[in-house]
Motif scaffolding. Structure first.
Motif, mmCIF file in Angstrom:
data_model
loop_
_atom_site.group_PDB
_atom_site.id
_atom_site.type_symbol
_atom_site.label_atom_id
_atom_site.label_comp_id
_atom_site.label_asym_id
_atom_site.label_seq_id
_atom_site.Cartn_x
_atom_site.Cartn_y
_atom_site.Cartn_z
ATOM 1 N N ASN A 30 -39.498 -36.236 -63.884
ATOM 2 C CA ASN A 30 -38.448 -35.347 -64.352
ATOM 3 C C ASN A 30 -38.065 -35.660 -65.794
ATOM 4 N N ASN A 80 -38.671 -23.327 -68.597
ATOM 5 C CA ASN A 80 -39.204 -23.584 -67.260
ATOM 6 C C ASN A 80 -40.704 -23.823 -67.290
ATOM 7 N N GLU A 81 -41.416 -23.073 -68.110
ATOM 8 C CA GLU A 81 -42.871 -23.240 -68.202
ATOM 9 C C GLU A 81 -43.220 -24.603 -68.782
ATOM 10 N N TYR A 83 -41.328 -27.316 -68.811
ATOM 11 C CA TYR A 83 -40.917 -28.341 -67.861
ATOM 12 C C TYR A 83 -41.912 -28.443 -66.709
ATOM 13 N N ASP A 84 -42.215 -27.303 -66.096
ATOM 14 C CA ASP A 84 -43.101 -27.321 -64.925
ATOM 15 C C ASP A 84 -44.475 -27.869 -65.269
ATOM 16 N N ARG A 85 -44.998 -27.479 -66.428
ATOM 17 C CA ARG A 85 -46.340 -27.927 -66.823
ATOM 18 C C ARG A 85 -46.377 -29.454 -66.961
ATOM 19 N N TYR A 87 -44.081 -31.662 -65.768
ATOM 20 C CA TYR A 87 -43.741 -32.312 -64.505
ATOM 21 C C TYR A 87 -44.972 -32.394 -63.605
ATOM 22 N N LEU A 88 -45.701 -31.300 -63.491
ATOM 23 C CA LEU A 88 -46.876 -31.274 -62.616
ATOM 24 C C LEU A 88 -47.955 -32.247 -63.085
ATOM 25 N N ALA A 120 -37.239 -26.858 -55.430
ATOM 26 C CA ALA A 120 -38.500 -26.628 -56.134
ATOM 27 C C ALA A 120 -39.231 -25.467 -55.447
ATOM 28 N N SER A 121 -40.270 -24.969 -56.081
ATOM 29 C CA SER A 121 -40.944 -23.790 -55.537
ATOM 30 C C SER A 121 -41.514 -24.073 -54.145
ATOM 31 N N HIS A 124 -45.181 -25.243 -54.055
ATOM 32 C CA HIS A 124 -45.336 -26.573 -54.648
ATOM 33 C C HIS A 124 -44.879 -27.659 -53.673
#
Length: 224
Positions: A30, A80-81, A83-85, A87-88, A120-121, A124
């Motif tokens: 995170n 969001n894009e 962050y998500d990229r 984080y993943l 979270a999604s 995911h």
């Protein structure tokens, strides 16, 4: 108020577990993702203790405060894009929280049931739970399946309990932020908060709910 000031919670038959920061030890992922957002928006990086002192929902307001600006059209999806990229890219290195999965076995042996609910999604969360071989512990695994105006877990918890057919009075939500406490209260369920995630202990204790250090301590409060 420390957790030992609370008597054991009685009448609990079902645990709804939070995922990030509760069962999954992903603080470093995170923080890495957050700091990439900071870099791309021209803000100095932050440390974990700072973030644990300010993180909250709704996320948009939290990030506007962090970046000291209101967002123009398209900027929140971009955040969001980013962050998500990132984080993943970090999450494969994340381990399970202390005492997991032993605590899941212990609650089942005690005769309780359990499920998992994350903001979270949905896809995911289910993928990560399956990858770590935890799916068999849970009667249901839900991530974020719909949008809400308040960005709170409350509506998601109500839907989750309805799908389970669970009596809220017999349910405890174990999570790591004050929104978990608000969601439980709104649903008529109990809450126990774990200080291992994205909010520091002082902020969690301000909710008035029991605060513990680990998931295992939370289950001990239930008598298991």
């Amino acid at each position: 108020m420390a957790h030992n000031a609370f008597e054991r919670l009685t009448g609990i038959k079902h645990i709804v577990w939070d995922w990030n920061g509760t069962l999954l030890d992903d603080n470093h992922a995170n923080l890495a993702a957050l700091n990439q957002v900071c870099v791309e928006f021209g803000r100095p990086r932050v440390d974990l203790e700072y973030w644990r002192s300010v993180f909250r929902r709704p996320l948009v307001e939290c990030y506007e405060e962090l970046l000291e600006r209101s967002f123009a059209d398209g900027e929140w999806p971009r955040i969001n894009e980013i962050y998500d990229r990132h984080y993943l890219s970090e999450v494969p290195g994340c381990g399970l929280a202390e005492g997991v999965p032993d605590v899941l076995h212990r609650w089942a042996a005690f005769g309780g049931t359990q499920s998992l609910l994350s903001m979270a999604s949905h896809a995911h969360v289910n993928e990560l739970v399956a990858e770590r071989g935890l799916g068999g512990h849970f009667a249901r695994v839900d991530g974020r399946r719909f949008g809400t105006v308040s960005d709170s877990k409350a509506d998601h918890l109500a839907a989750h309990l309805e799908e389970l057919g669970a009596d809220p009075a017999s349910v405890v939500l174990i999570g790591d932020i004050d929104d978990d406490a608000r969601a439980a209260r709104a649903a008529g369920a109990s809450a126990i908060l774990v200080e291992s995630g994205l909010m520091n202990r002082r902020r969690l204790e301000a909710t008035g709910h029991p605060v513990v250090s680990t998931p295992a301590e939370a289950v001990r409060l239930l008598g298991a």
